[in-house]
Design an enzyme around this catalytic site. Structure first.
Site, PDB file in Angstrom:
ATOM      1  N   ASP A  74       0.874  -1.409  -0.036  1.00  0.00           N
ATOM      2  CA  ASP A  74       0.119   0.246   0.540  1.00  0.00           C
ATOM      3  C   ASP A  74       0.819   1.293  -0.114  1.00  0.00           C
ATOM      4  O   ASP A  74       1.701   1.343   0.506  1.00  0.00           O
ATOM      5  CB  ASP A  74      -0.892  -0.099   1.185  1.00  0.00           C
ATOM      6  N   ASN A  79      -7.842  -3.128  14.556  1.00  0.00           N
ATOM      7  CA  ASN A  79      -9.023  -3.238  13.468  1.00  0.00           C
ATOM      8  C   ASN A  79      -9.078  -4.461  12.147  1.00  0.00           C
ATOM      9  O   ASN A  79     -10.449  -4.972  12.598  1.00  0.00           O
ATOM     10  CB  ASN A  79      -9.706  -2.034  13.173  1.00  0.00           C
ATOM     11  N   HIS A  96      -6.994  -5.095   9.908  1.00  0.00           N
ATOM     12  CA  HIS A  96      -6.807  -4.600   8.951  1.00  0.00           C
ATOM     13  C   HIS A  96      -5.789  -5.546   8.185  1.00  0.00           C
ATOM     14  O   HIS A  96      -5.289  -5.658   9.274  1.00  0.00           O
ATOM     15  CB  HIS A  96      -7.649  -2.989   8.620  1.00  0.00           C
ATOM     16  N   GLU A 153     -10.384  -2.182   5.230  1.00  0.00           N
ATOM     17  CA  GLU A 153     -10.978  -2.189   6.917  1.00  0.00           C
ATOM     18  C   GLU A 153     -11.898  -2.651   7.125  1.00  0.00           C
ATOM     19  O   GLU A 153     -12.656  -2.533   5.706  1.00  0.00           O
ATOM     20  CB  GLU A 153     -10.865  -0.231   6.630  1.00  0.00           C
TER      21      GLU A 153
HETATM   22  C1  F6R Z   1       1.475  -1.822   5.877  1.00  0.00           C
HETATM   23  C2  F6R Z   1      -0.085  -2.198   6.366  1.00  0.00           C
HETATM   24  C3  F6R Z   1      -0.606  -1.685   7.075  1.00  0.00           C
HETATM   25  C4  F6R Z   1       0.348  -2.555   9.222  1.00  0.00           C
HETATM   26  C5  F6R Z   1      -0.738  -2.675  10.319  1.00  0.00           C
HETATM   27  C6  F6R Z   1       0.046  -3.058  11.269  1.00  0.00           C
HETATM   28  O1  F6R Z   1       2.199  -1.292   4.586  1.00  0.00           O
HETATM   29  O2  F6R Z   1      -0.670  -2.761   5.481  1.00  0.00           O
HETATM   30  O3  F6R Z   1      -1.862  -3.088   7.074  1.00  0.00           O
HETATM   31  O4  F6R Z   1       0.357  -3.578   8.628  1.00  0.00           O
HETATM   32  O5  F6R Z   1      -1.208  -1.266  10.059  1.00  0.00           O
HETATM   33  O6  F6R Z   1       0.879  -1.414  11.748  1.00  0.00           O
HETATM   34  P1  F6R Z   1       2.310  -1.780  12.154  1.00  0.00           P
HETATM   35  O7  F6R Z   1       3.122  -2.943  11.967  1.00  0.00           O
HETATM   36  O8  F6R Z   1       2.818  -0.403  12.642  1.00  0.00           O
HETATM   37  O9  F6R Z   1       1.646  -1.970  13.673  1.00  0.00           O
END
Ligand code: F6R
Length: 240
Positions: free
Chosen positions: A67, A135, A137, A142
């Site tokens: 992303d 959450n 995701h 989301e």
């Molecule tokens: C990042 C991504 C997100 C993160 C998720 C966890 O490329 O796709 O899904 O993997 O938000 O983020 P952290 O590892 O910072 O807790």
């Protein structure tokens, strides 16, 4: 789902890093999918060490990231493009032309088509690294009413904005991102998901034990045939 629980983030990084490095040694022109955020950083550190020690070369790999923020120049310090270069790409021998990224500032439909075709032309993603949001995701898919397909532009939820805005000190965090959809992620041949800390405990529980529902996007991984989930004890507290 294969679930493995560790004491430290470094151990998780070594476990995920070993999976990637061993696969790359045996398949030097493999296709690797990467995530940003805190969770995979120890994995990238392990890969960098292995590369520095001459144990593995990433010269011929191709990469695709999950992303990228919209309305943020690629050169901004908080873009995911910059994050990946600072935390991995600039420290290993991957070729810049082999790095695949969504362009958060491109036209949505054309960009989605381009990315799907680029992944297909590379032969598909062999190993996709994932984190998980509080959450549930994965990438920036989301919680919603239906599972998504290919890449698309998403409005980020308040939960995600709260979690990530700590990294933005000069401008407000963008509220939109381009993300690989669930369908595209599920096409990866192998998935390695990393979660640490008690803030992820409920999402981990829902992913592993809950119903398969777009209300917890990560729950779809129950239907993938090759998923490894690497957790610390805090993230695993509701499933042990
Ligand atoms: C990042 C991504 C997100 C993160 C998720 C966890 O490329 O796709 O899904 O993997 O938000 O983020 P952290 O590892 O910072 O807790």
């Amino acid at each position: 789902m294969e679930i493995r629980i560790f004491d430290t983030q470094e151990e998780i990084g070594a476990a995920a890093g070993k999976i990637i490095c061993e696969f790359t040694k045996n398949n030097p022109d493999c296709v690797l999918g990467f995530a940003t955020g805190a969770s995979p950083v120890p994995t990238y550190n392990y890969m960098i060490k292995q590369y520095e020690n001459g144990e593995v070369s990433f010269e011929n790999i191709k990469t695709f990231n999950l992303d990228e923020y919209c309305d943020l120049p690629r050169s901004h310090k908080n873009s995911y493009y910059t994050f990946m270069h600072e935390n991995l790409f600039d420290k290993i021998d991957v070729k810049e032309e082999n790095i695949g990224f969504l362009d958060g500032n491109a036209e949505e439909k054309a960009e989605s088509k381009r990315y799907t075709e680029a992944i297909k032309a590379a032969g598909g993603i062999d190993i996709q690294i994932l984190g998980i949001g509080r959450n549930g995701h994965i990438a920036f898919n989301e919680p919603s009413d239906e599972f998504t397909g290919e890449s698309y532009k998403v409005e980020l939820t308040q939960s995600t904005i709260d979690a990530n805005s700590i990294y933005f000190d000069d401008i407000a965090m963008p509220h939109y991102a381009m993300t690989m959809g669930i369908g595209l992620i599920m096409e990866s041949k192998k998935i390695v998901l990393i979660a640490t800390g008690d803030k992820k405990a409920q999402a981990v529980y829902d992913m592993v034990n809950g119903p398969v529902t777009p209300k917890c996007p990560a729950s779809i991984l129950q239907q993938h045939s090759d998923v490894v989930i690497l957790l610390d004890k805090e993230a695993a507290q509701k499933i042990i």
